[in-house]
Design a protein around this motif. Structure first.
Motif, mmCIF file in Angstrom:
data_model
loop_
_atom_site.group_PDB
_atom_site.id
_atom_site.type_symbol
_atom_site.label_atom_id
_atom_site.label_comp_id
_atom_site.label_asym_id
_atom_site.label_seq_id
_atom_site.Cartn_x
_atom_site.Cartn_y
_atom_site.Cartn_z
ATOM 1 N N GLU A 14 0.556 -0.799 -0.191
ATOM 2 C CA GLU A 14 0.052 -0.313 -0.401
ATOM 3 C C GLU A 14 0.761 1.404 0.069
ATOM 4 O O GLU A 14 1.726 1.471 0.635
ATOM 5 C CB GLU A 14 -0.647 -0.049 1.383
ATOM 6 C CG GLU A 14 -2.547 0.941 1.524
ATOM 7 C CD GLU A 14 -2.658 1.077 2.304
ATOM 8 O OE1 GLU A 14 -3.556 2.563 2.770
ATOM 9 O OE2 GLU A 14 -2.659 -0.231 3.009
ATOM 10 N N VAL A 15 0.797 2.121 -1.253
ATOM 11 C CA VAL A 15 1.294 3.449 -1.513
ATOM 12 C C VAL A 15 0.611 4.496 -0.173
ATOM 13 O O VAL A 15 -0.150 4.692 -0.805
ATOM 14 C CB VAL A 15 2.189 3.957 -1.829
ATOM 15 C CG1 VAL A 15 2.640 5.101 -2.527
ATOM 16 C CG2 VAL A 15 2.517 2.758 -2.821
ATOM 17 N N PHE A 16 0.900 4.848 0.398
ATOM 18 C CA PHE A 16 -0.197 6.044 1.213
ATOM 19 C C PHE A 16 0.192 8.093 -0.115
ATOM 20 O O PHE A 16 1.606 7.976 0.167
ATOM 21 C CB PHE A 16 0.298 6.454 2.800
ATOM 22 C CG PHE A 16 -0.532 5.353 2.955
ATOM 23 C CD1 PHE A 16 -1.658 5.193 4.060
ATOM 24 C CD2 PHE A 16 0.743 4.440 3.764
ATOM 25 C CE1 PHE A 16 -1.711 3.837 4.885
ATOM 26 C CE2 PHE A 16 0.442 3.118 4.626
ATOM 27 C CZ PHE A 16 -0.739 3.068 5.491
ATOM 28 N N THR A 17 -1.310 7.999 0.231
ATOM 29 C CA THR A 17 -0.829 9.719 -0.602
ATOM 30 C C THR A 17 -1.007 10.538 0.380
ATOM 31 O O THR A 17 0.251 11.469 -0.682
ATOM 32 C CB THR A 17 -1.911 9.545 -1.698
ATOM 33 O OG1 THR A 17 -3.448 9.593 -0.834
ATOM 34 C CG2 THR A 17 -2.165 8.308 -2.619
ATOM 35 N N GLU A 18 -1.085 10.537 0.828
ATOM 36 C CA GLU A 18 -0.685 11.552 2.478
ATOM 37 C C GLU A 18 0.185 10.818 3.450
ATOM 38 O O GLU A 18 0.121 10.107 3.093
ATOM 39 C CB GLU A 18 -1.470 12.353 2.862
ATOM 40 C CG GLU A 18 -2.896 12.645 2.360
ATOM 41 C CD GLU A 18 -2.572 13.773 1.257
ATOM 42 O OE1 GLU A 18 -1.635 14.425 1.533
ATOM 43 O OE2 GLU A 18 -3.344 14.632 0.393
ATOM 44 N N LYS A 19 1.422 11.953 3.756
ATOM 45 C CA LYS A 19 2.385 11.752 4.550
ATOM 46 C C LYS A 19 1.313 10.870 6.105
ATOM 47 O O LYS A 19 0.768 11.011 6.504
ATOM 48 C CB LYS A 19 3.405 12.489 5.211
ATOM 49 C CG LYS A 19 3.713 12.303 6.751
ATOM 50 C CD LYS A 19 4.670 13.397 7.030
ATOM 51 C CE LYS A 19 5.541 13.049 8.031
ATOM 52 N NZ LYS A 19 6.004 13.975 8.688
ATOM 53 N N ARG A 20 1.806 9.406 6.425
ATOM 54 C CA ARG A 20 1.228 8.677 7.325
ATOM 55 C C ARG A 20 1.592 9.201 8.615
ATOM 56 O O ARG A 20 2.407 9.101 8.794
ATOM 57 C CB ARG A 20 1.602 7.266 7.133
ATOM 58 C CG ARG A 20 1.256 5.711 8.179
ATOM 59 C CD ARG A 20 1.456 4.913 7.808
ATOM 60 N NE ARG A 20 0.976 3.836 9.491
ATOM 61 C CZ ARG A 20 1.398 3.982 10.364
ATOM 62 N NH1 ARG A 20 2.073 4.152 10.641
ATOM 63 N NH2 ARG A 20 0.650 2.717 10.556
ATOM 64 N N LYS A 21 0.207 9.852 9.693
ATOM 65 C CA LYS A 21 0.782 10.510 10.569
ATOM 66 C C LYS A 21 1.392 9.503 11.563
ATOM 67 O O LYS A 21 0.980 7.953 11.285
ATOM 68 C CB LYS A 21 0.167 10.543 11.467
ATOM 69 C CG LYS A 21 -1.296 11.777 10.089
ATOM 70 C CD LYS A 21 -0.218 13.185 10.295
ATOM 71 C CE LYS A 21 0.115 14.120 11.885
ATOM 72 N NZ LYS A 21 1.257 15.091 10.976
ATOM 73 N N LYS A 22 1.873 9.618 12.781
ATOM 74 C CA LYS A 22 2.660 8.474 13.631
ATOM 75 C C LYS A 22 1.526 7.750 14.141
ATOM 76 O O LYS A 22 0.721 8.741 14.277
ATOM 77 C CB LYS A 22 3.782 8.833 14.144
ATOM 78 C CG LYS A 22 4.899 9.060 14.227
ATOM 79 C CD LYS A 22 5.890 9.939 15.607
ATOM 80 C CE LYS A 22 5.684 11.409 16.000
ATOM 81 N NZ LYS A 22 6.866 11.846 16.148
#
Lengths: 235, 235
Positions: free
Chosen positions: A116-124
């Motif tokens: 899976e590639v997240f289009t937004e930066k994945r939050k901690k």
């Protein structure tokens, strides 16, 4: 003797050994995105592949260098195609394969990428995170299966059982020649300017080299490959 | 007016604004090993942090630059400490924290790392691969908790809801100032030579800047920080 050496030298300059050949070289790492910021990659500097492309050009070949992200300048006279991911590398290489004479895969292509590639930066988030990885296409294997008259050269960068793994890879990927190096040895491997290589050919020859500059190693790879080609023509 | 400008200019040169201050700057990405070849990282070039270190040095500070792997030369007069992983970054920064006056965390430190690091290169295997990731130490939060008289500056590189996330981070990490930038905006972000920043301070001021070079952005960060320091002294 001196004149003979000179003769040989000039003969080489006058008759480049790869004149008229199309040589495709891949180099560098690939980057596999997790999100717009994070990615997977590896420690390939691209130096070995770039040295091979430069040597092929010096030997008179038409050279296509398909390169992952590196800090290196494109060698003179070489046509560079920039790629980022394993998938882009696959498409670029297969697109150049049909009319290639020699394909040398020196790139360290990721064999896994995030599913899976997240289009937004994945939050901690609190706690752990299991990143699901899937296999990328095995470029070398695909080329080995598709190969007609092309000569196919691969690399085996290993940290243990180097020759054993290299011999298996040569067979499994239907290569003509494989360049093995022990990345755990000092002076060898990804980042430096030198390498310690062993060259194995399809017809069962194995040759170990001492510590060489990556330029000298590139030269030896073509020496072995051209010898192999001669043996093939004779047999 | 012209003389006044000149006066101000020379006054600034004669009285560097950060004379005698110890400024610690972190920069670049971290690399988190999976095995001897593969690693996780991010697209930080280190340029913003290096520009800040250079500006602090120009302003008369004693500058320690704690840097992850980058291709950048160390700015003149700056002492650089090279680190690779989030853990090494944590140890280097906390080791410099006690007597620091200003700490600016421009590094893009990995917030996750592989739980297991393979000592030999992991061989490809059939099927998928779930890489178990664990959280790294939150350096900024640790510094925010430990802070005495130090001024603490952080960054919020976001691809959405930039100011909202930045304000939350300033509060959560007990920062004095935060520099927010939208990495999805053209001209902003990790790789380029420019940035589009918004500066938020602990006392509730927010200032948006247009596209600036990273050098100019570094200057504005110190302008805002010094204004904030004055306001703190007056209150």
């Amino acid at each position: 003797v001196f004149l003979a050496v000179l003769d040989k030298h000039f003969a080489m300059l006058e008759q480049p050994r790869l004149k008229g050949k199309k040589v495709v070289v891949t180099a560098g790492p690939t980057q596999e995105k997790i999100d717009p910021v994070r990615y997977f990659t590896n420690h390939s500097s691209g130096k070995m592949g770039y040295a091979i492309a430069e040597q092929a050009q010096r030997e008179g070949a038409d050279v296509i260098l398909i390169s992952g992200p590196t800090a290196l300048p494109c060698p003179k006279g070489v046509k560079r195609v920039a790629v980022e991911t394993a998938q882009e590398m696959y498409e670029a290489v297969t697109g150049q394969f049909a009319d290639a004479d020699i394909v040398i895969k020196a790139a360290a292509v990721a064999d896994y990428r995030p599913k899976e590639v997240f289009t937004e930066k994945r939050k901690k988030q609190p706690g752990e995170w299991a990143i699901e990885m899937e296999r990328t296409i095995d470029i070398l294997k695909t080329l080995g299966e598709q190969k007609q008259s092309q000569l196919l050269v691969g690399f085996a960068a290993e940290s243990e059982k180097v020759e054993e793994y290299a011999a298996k890879k040569l067979e499994a990927k239907n290569l003509d020649l494989i360049v093995a190096n022990d990345i755990s040895a000092s002076g060898a491997g990804f980042k430096g300017d030198t390498n310690i290589i062993t060259i194995l050919t399809r017809d069962g020859k194995t040759k170990q080299y001492p510590l060489l500059s990556k330029q000298e190693a590139a030269r030896r790879i073509f020496d072995e490959l051209l010898d192999y080609m001669k043996r093939q023509q004779q047999s």
